[in-house]
Design a protein around this motif. Structure first.
Motif, PDB file in Angstrom:
ATOM      1  N   LYS A  15      31.155  13.941 114.577  1.00  0.00           N
ATOM      2  CA  LYS A  15      29.790  13.150 114.849  1.00  0.00           C
ATOM      3  C   LYS A  15      29.330  13.042 116.272  1.00  0.00           C
ATOM      4  CE  LYS A  15      30.279  10.207 110.813  1.00  0.00           C
ATOM      5  NZ  LYS A  15      30.819   9.159 110.194  1.00  0.00           N
ATOM      6  N   LYS A  16      30.284  12.905 117.095  1.00  0.00           N
ATOM      7  CA  LYS A  16      29.892  12.693 118.654  1.00  0.00           C
ATOM      8  C   LYS A  16      29.462  14.145 119.217  1.00  0.00           C
ATOM      9  CE  LYS A  16      32.988   9.285 119.659  1.00  0.00           C
ATOM     10  NZ  LYS A  16      34.116   8.706 120.299  1.00  0.00           N
ATOM     11  N   LEU A  17      29.820  15.198 118.698  1.00  0.00           N
ATOM     12  CA  LEU A  17      29.390  16.678 119.065  1.00  0.00           C
ATOM     13  C   LEU A  17      28.197  16.907 118.671  1.00  0.00           C
ATOM     14  CD1 LEU A  17      32.954  18.474 118.443  1.00  0.00           C
ATOM     15  CD2 LEU A  17      32.022  17.629 120.565  1.00  0.00           C
ATOM     16  N   GLY A  18      27.534  17.814 119.404  1.00  0.00           N
ATOM     17  CA  GLY A  18      26.199  18.468 118.809  1.00  0.00           C
ATOM     18  C   GLY A  18      26.659  19.459 117.818  1.00  0.00           C
ATOM     19  N   SER A  19      25.487  19.728 117.110  1.00  0.00           N
ATOM     20  CA  SER A  19      25.692  20.683 115.805  1.00  0.00           C
ATOM     21  C   SER A  19      26.292  21.780 115.961  1.00  0.00           C
ATOM     22  CB  SER A  19      24.482  20.769 115.290  1.00  0.00           C
ATOM     23  OG  SER A  19      23.475  21.311 115.867  1.00  0.00           O
ATOM     24  N   LYS A  20      25.847  22.605 117.022  1.00  0.00           N
ATOM     25  CA  LYS A  20      26.688  23.784 117.496  1.00  0.00           C
ATOM     26  C   LYS A  20      28.087  23.578 117.954  1.00  0.00           C
ATOM     27  CE  LYS A  20      25.610  28.043 119.595  1.00  0.00           C
ATOM     28  NZ  LYS A  20      24.743  28.720 120.916  1.00  0.00           N
ATOM     29  N   ALA A  21      28.478  22.678 118.383  1.00  0.00           N
ATOM     30  CA  ALA A  21      29.885  22.547 118.761  1.00  0.00           C
ATOM     31  C   ALA A  21      30.705  21.970 117.609  1.00  0.00           C
ATOM     32  CB  ALA A  21      30.012  21.343 120.071  1.00  0.00           C
ATOM     33  N   ALA A  22      29.974  21.018 116.706  1.00  0.00           N
ATOM     34  CA  ALA A  22      30.650  20.742 115.558  1.00  0.00           C
ATOM     35  C   ALA A  22      30.904  21.803 114.666  1.00  0.00           C
ATOM     36  CB  ALA A  22      29.744  19.622 114.839  1.00  0.00           C
ATOM     37  N   ASP A  23      30.074  22.797 114.514  1.00  0.00           N
ATOM     38  CA  ASP A  23      30.058  23.823 113.491  1.00  0.00           C
ATOM     39  C   ASP A  23      31.179  24.771 114.039  1.00  0.00           C
ATOM     40  OD1 ASP A  23      28.122  23.153 111.973  1.00  0.00           O
ATOM     41  OD2 ASP A  23      26.722  24.499 112.837  1.00  0.00           O
ATOM     42  N   GLN A  24      31.387  25.073 115.379  1.00  0.00           N
ATOM     43  CA  GLN A  24      32.624  25.771 115.964  1.00  0.00           C
ATOM     44  C   GLN A  24      33.949  25.034 115.719  1.00  0.00           C
ATOM     45  OE1 GLN A  24      32.377  28.912 117.002  1.00  0.00           O
ATOM     46  NE2 GLN A  24      34.591  28.790 117.156  1.00  0.00           N
ATOM     47  N   LEU A  25      34.080  23.527 115.900  1.00  0.00           N
ATOM     48  CA  LEU A  25      35.180  22.971 115.817  1.00  0.00           C
ATOM     49  C   LEU A  25      35.620  23.035 114.259  1.00  0.00           C
ATOM     50  CD1 LEU A  25      37.291  20.838 116.634  1.00  0.00           C
ATOM     51  CD2 LEU A  25      35.774  19.121 116.091  1.00  0.00           C
ATOM     52  N   LEU A  26      34.644  22.814 113.317  1.00  0.00           N
ATOM     53  CA  LEU A  26      34.993  23.032 111.942  1.00  0.00           C
ATOM     54  C   LEU A  26      35.487  24.295 111.719  1.00  0.00           C
ATOM     55  CD1 LEU A  26      34.984  21.036 109.739  1.00  0.00           C
ATOM     56  CD2 LEU A  26      32.486  21.676 109.162  1.00  0.00           C
ATOM     57  N   LYS A  27      34.937  25.661 112.217  1.00  0.00           N
ATOM     58  CA  LYS A  27      35.426  26.692 112.028  1.00  0.00           C
ATOM     59  C   LYS A  27      36.759  26.858 112.497  1.00  0.00           C
ATOM     60  CE  LYS A  27      31.206  29.677 112.114  1.00  0.00           C
ATOM     61  NZ  LYS A  27      30.555  30.463 112.656  1.00  0.00           N
ATOM     62  N   ASP A  28      37.040  26.467 113.714  1.00  0.00           N
ATOM     63  CA  ASP A  28      38.614  26.405 114.287  1.00  0.00           C
ATOM     64  C   ASP A  28      39.565  25.844 113.436  1.00  0.00           C
ATOM     65  OD1 ASP A  28      37.248  27.868 116.394  1.00  0.00           O
ATOM     66  OD2 ASP A  28      37.094  26.151 117.759  1.00  0.00           O
ATOM     67  N   LEU A  29      39.052  24.339 112.954  1.00  0.00           N
ATOM     68  CA  LEU A  29      40.061  23.681 112.204  1.00  0.00           C
ATOM     69  C   LEU A  29      40.383  24.601 110.605  1.00  0.00           C
ATOM     70  CD1 LEU A  29      38.631  20.162 112.693  1.00  0.00           C
ATOM     71  CD2 LEU A  29      40.709  21.387 113.585  1.00  0.00           C
ATOM     72  N   ASP A  30      39.213  25.120 110.192  1.00  0.00           N
ATOM     73  CA  ASP A  30      39.353  25.809 109.140  1.00  0.00           C
ATOM     74  C   ASP A  30      40.431  26.956 109.135  1.00  0.00           C
ATOM     75  OD1 ASP A  30      38.463  26.374 106.256  1.00  0.00           O
ATOM     76  OD2 ASP A  30      38.082  28.237 107.155  1.00  0.00           O
ATOM     77  N   GLY A  31      40.135  27.648 110.164  1.00  0.00           N
ATOM     78  CA  GLY A  31      41.275  28.846 110.621  1.00  0.00           C
ATOM     79  C   GLY A  31      42.795  28.147 110.842  1.00  0.00           C
ATOM     80  N   ILE A  32      42.713  27.144 111.616  1.00  0.00           N
ATOM     81  CA  ILE A  32      44.049  26.773 111.631  1.00  0.00           C
ATOM     82  C   ILE A  32      44.820  25.974 110.174  1.00  0.00           C
ATOM     83  CG2 ILE A  32      45.587  24.607 112.661  1.00  0.00           C
ATOM     84  CD1 ILE A  32      43.386  24.584 114.939  1.00  0.00           C
ATOM     85  N   THR A  33      43.972  25.590 109.521  1.00  0.00           N
ATOM     86  CA  THR A  33      44.475  25.052 108.069  1.00  0.00           C
ATOM     87  C   THR A  33      44.554  26.323 107.300  1.00  0.00           C
ATOM     88  OG1 THR A  33      42.946  23.144 108.377  1.00  0.00           O
ATOM     89  CG2 THR A  33      43.583  23.775 106.200  1.00  0.00           C
ATOM     90  N   GLU A  34      44.020  27.421 107.352  1.00  0.00           N
ATOM     91  CA  GLU A  34      44.143  28.568 106.326  1.00  0.00           C
ATOM     92  C   GLU A  34      45.505  29.077 107.043  1.00  0.00           C
ATOM     93  OE1 GLU A  34      42.124  32.488 104.923  1.00  0.00           O
ATOM     94  OE2 GLU A  34      41.485  31.899 107.014  1.00  0.00           O
ATOM     95  N   LYS A  35      45.757  29.411 108.195  1.00  0.00           N
ATOM     96  CA  LYS A  35      47.007  29.873 108.764  1.00  0.00           C
ATOM     97  C   LYS A  35      48.003  29.307 108.225  1.00  0.00           C
ATOM     98  CE  LYS A  35      48.335  29.442 112.809  1.00  0.00           C
ATOM     99  NZ  LYS A  35      48.779  29.131 114.285  1.00  0.00           N
ATOM    100  N   ASN A  36      48.105  27.896 108.464  1.00  0.00           N
ATOM    101  CA  ASN A  36      49.240  27.033 108.249  1.00  0.00           C
ATOM    102  C   ASN A  36      49.396  26.866 106.711  1.00  0.00           C
ATOM    103  OD1 ASN A  36      50.635  25.687 110.771  1.00  0.00           O
ATOM    104  ND2 ASN A  36      48.677  25.885 111.100  1.00  0.00           N
ATOM    105  N   THR A  37      48.365  27.090 105.726  1.00  0.00           N
ATOM    106  CA  THR A  37      48.588  26.846 104.521  1.00  0.00           C
ATOM    107  C   THR A  37      49.352  28.199 104.003  1.00  0.00           C
ATOM    108  OG1 THR A  37      46.641  25.607 104.192  1.00  0.00           O
ATOM    109  CG2 THR A  37      47.427  26.732 102.086  1.00  0.00           C
ATOM    110  N   LEU A  38      48.826  29.595 104.532  1.00  0.00           N
ATOM    111  CA  LEU A  38      49.203  30.626 104.057  1.00  0.00           C
ATOM    112  C   LEU A  38      50.975  30.673 104.707  1.00  0.00           C
ATOM    113  CD1 LEU A  38      46.616  33.210 105.285  1.00  0.00           C
ATOM    114  CD2 LEU A  38      47.406  32.672 102.846  1.00  0.00           C
ATOM    115  N   LYS A  39      51.217  30.143 105.700  1.00  0.00           N
ATOM    116  CA  LYS A  39      52.405  30.161 105.925  1.00  0.00           C
ATOM    117  C   LYS A  39      53.513  29.223 105.117  1.00  0.00           C
ATOM    118  CE  LYS A  39      55.912  30.130 109.229  1.00  0.00           C
ATOM    119  NZ  LYS A  39      57.199  30.626 108.623  1.00  0.00           N
ATOM    120  N   MET A  40      52.952  28.067 104.837  1.00  0.00           N
ATOM    121  CA  MET A  40      53.648  26.998 103.757  1.00  0.00           C
ATOM    122  C   MET A  40      53.829  27.888 102.501  1.00  0.00           C
ATOM    123  SD  MET A  40      51.640  23.574 104.570  1.00  0.00           S
ATOM    124  CE  MET A  40      51.529  22.835 105.941  1.00  0.00           C
TER     125      MET A  40
END
Length: 118
Positions: A15-40
Protein backbone atom coordinates in the motif's frame (compact mmCIF):
# COMPACT_ATOMS: atom_id res chain seq x y z
CA UNK A 1 -5.03 -33.73 0.24
CA UNK A 2 -3.77 -30.21 -0.47
CA UNK A 3 -1.34 -27.81 1.14
CA UNK A 4 -1.47 -24.07 0.54
CA UNK A 5 1.63 -21.86 0.40
CA UNK A 6 0.82 -18.17 0.61
CA UNK A 7 2.67 -14.95 1.37
CA UNK A 8 0.87 -12.85 3.96
CA UNK A 9 1.74 -9.64 5.76
CA UNK A 10 3.17 -7.74 2.80
CA UNK A 11 -0.04 -5.76 2.34
CA UNK A 12 1.11 -2.71 4.33
CA UNK A 13 4.29 -2.31 2.31
CA UNK A 14 2.43 -2.78 -0.96
CA UNK A 15 0.00 0.00 0.00
CA UNK A 16 2.90 2.37 0.74
CA UNK A 17 4.57 1.73 -2.60
CA UNK A 18 3.49 3.24 -5.88
CA UNK A 19 1.56 1.00 -8.22
CA UNK A 20 4.57 0.20 -10.41
CA UNK A 21 6.78 -0.73 -7.45
CA UNK A 22 3.93 -2.68 -5.86
CA UNK A 23 3.40 -4.66 -9.06
CA UNK A 24 7.11 -5.49 -9.20
CA UNK A 25 7.12 -6.54 -5.54
CA UNK A 26 4.13 -8.78 -6.12
CA UNK A 27 5.89 -10.39 -9.11
CA UNK A 28 9.02 -10.94 -7.02
CA UNK A 29 7.03 -12.47 -4.14
CA UNK A 30 5.14 -14.65 -6.60
CA UNK A 31 8.42 -15.93 -8.05
CA UNK A 32 9.84 -16.68 -4.61
CA UNK A 33 6.63 -18.46 -3.61
CA UNK A 34 6.54 -20.51 -6.80
CA UNK A 35 10.19 -21.57 -6.45
CA UNK A 36 9.76 -22.62 -2.83
CA UNK A 37 6.46 -24.41 -3.46
CA UNK A 38 8.09 -26.43 -6.24
CA UNK A 39 10.97 -27.27 -3.89
CA UNK A 40 8.54 -28.38 -1.18
CA UNK A 41 6.56 -30.50 -3.65
CA UNK A 42 9.73 -32.12 -5.00
CA UNK A 43 10.98 -32.88 -1.48
CA UNK A 44 7.60 -34.34 -0.51
CA UNK A 45 7.61 -36.47 -3.67
CA UNK A 46 11.10 -37.76 -2.90
CA UNK A 47 10.02 -38.72 0.62
CA UNK A 48 6.78 -40.36 -0.46
CA UNK A 49 6.56 -44.14 -0.47
CA UNK A 50 7.09 -45.64 -3.90
CA UNK A 51 5.57 -48.83 -5.10
CA UNK A 52 4.54 -47.83 -8.60
CA UNK A 53 5.44 -44.10 -8.60
CA UNK A 54 1.87 -42.81 -8.88
CA UNK A 55 1.94 -40.96 -5.55
CA UNK A 56 5.28 -39.31 -6.33
CA UNK A 57 4.13 -38.23 -9.78
CA UNK A 58 0.83 -36.88 -8.45
CA UNK A 59 2.66 -34.64 -5.96
CA UNK A 60 5.07 -33.21 -8.51
CA UNK A 61 2.32 -32.48 -11.03
CA UNK A 62 -0.04 -30.98 -8.44
CA UNK A 63 1.61 -27.54 -8.03
CA UNK A 64 -0.95 -24.90 -9.02
CA UNK A 65 -0.99 -21.12 -8.88
CA UNK A 66 -4.15 -19.96 -7.10
CA UNK A 67 -3.42 -16.23 -7.23
CA UNK A 68 -0.47 -13.88 -6.86
CA UNK A 69 1.98 -15.37 -4.33
CA UNK A 70 -0.44 -18.22 -3.52
CA UNK A 71 0.25 -21.78 -4.65
CA UNK A 72 -1.05 -25.20 -3.70
CA UNK A 73 0.36 -28.68 -3.94
CA UNK A 74 -0.72 -32.08 -2.73
CA UNK A 75 -1.99 -35.28 -4.27
CA UNK A 76 -5.21 -36.47 -5.84
CA UNK A 77 -4.46 -40.05 -4.85
CA UNK A 78 -7.02 -41.37 -2.34
CA UNK A 79 -4.28 -43.00 -0.25
CA UNK A 80 -2.07 -39.90 0.09
CA UNK A 81 -3.53 -38.81 3.43
CA UNK A 82 -3.41 -42.37 4.72
CA UNK A 83 0.27 -42.67 3.81
CA UNK A 84 0.99 -39.26 5.38
CA UNK A 85 -0.81 -39.71 8.70
CA UNK A 86 -1.91 -43.29 9.30
CA UNK A 87 0.64 -45.64 7.77
CA UNK A 88 2.69 -47.55 10.33
CA UNK A 89 5.92 -45.91 9.12
CA UNK A 90 4.57 -42.41 9.94
CA UNK A 91 6.73 -40.95 7.19
CA UNK A 92 5.04 -37.54 7.17
CA UNK A 93 6.61 -36.72 3.82
CA UNK A 94 4.42 -33.64 3.25
CA UNK A 95 4.91 -32.27 6.76
CA UNK A 96 8.65 -32.91 6.73
CA UNK A 97 8.98 -31.10 3.42
CA UNK A 98 7.07 -28.06 4.70
CA UNK A 99 9.11 -27.85 7.91
CA UNK A 100 12.40 -28.40 6.12
CA UNK A 101 11.83 -25.59 3.62
CA UNK A 102 9.88 -23.01 5.62
CA UNK A 103 12.87 -21.21 7.15
CA UNK A 104 14.51 -20.63 3.76
CA UNK A 105 11.20 -19.52 2.27
CA UNK A 106 10.57 -17.03 5.07
CA UNK A 107 14.13 -15.71 4.86
CA UNK A 108 13.81 -15.06 1.12
CA UNK A 109 10.50 -13.23 1.63
CA UNK A 110 11.89 -11.08 4.45
CA UNK A 111 15.01 -10.23 2.41
CA UNK A 112 12.86 -9.17 -0.55
CA UNK A 113 10.61 -7.02 1.66
CA UNK A 114 13.63 -5.38 3.31
CA UNK A 115 15.18 -4.67 -0.06
CA UNK A 116 12.03 -2.92 -1.25
CA UNK A 117 11.42 -1.19 2.08
CA UNK A 118 14.72 0.69 1.93
Amino acid sequence: MKFKVKVTGADELIKKLGSKAADQLLKDLDGITEKNTLKMANDAAEGAPRRDGHLKNSIISSVRRVSAATYTFGSDRPYAARQEYEHRTHKGFFRKSLWKNRAVFRKEIVEQLKKVGR
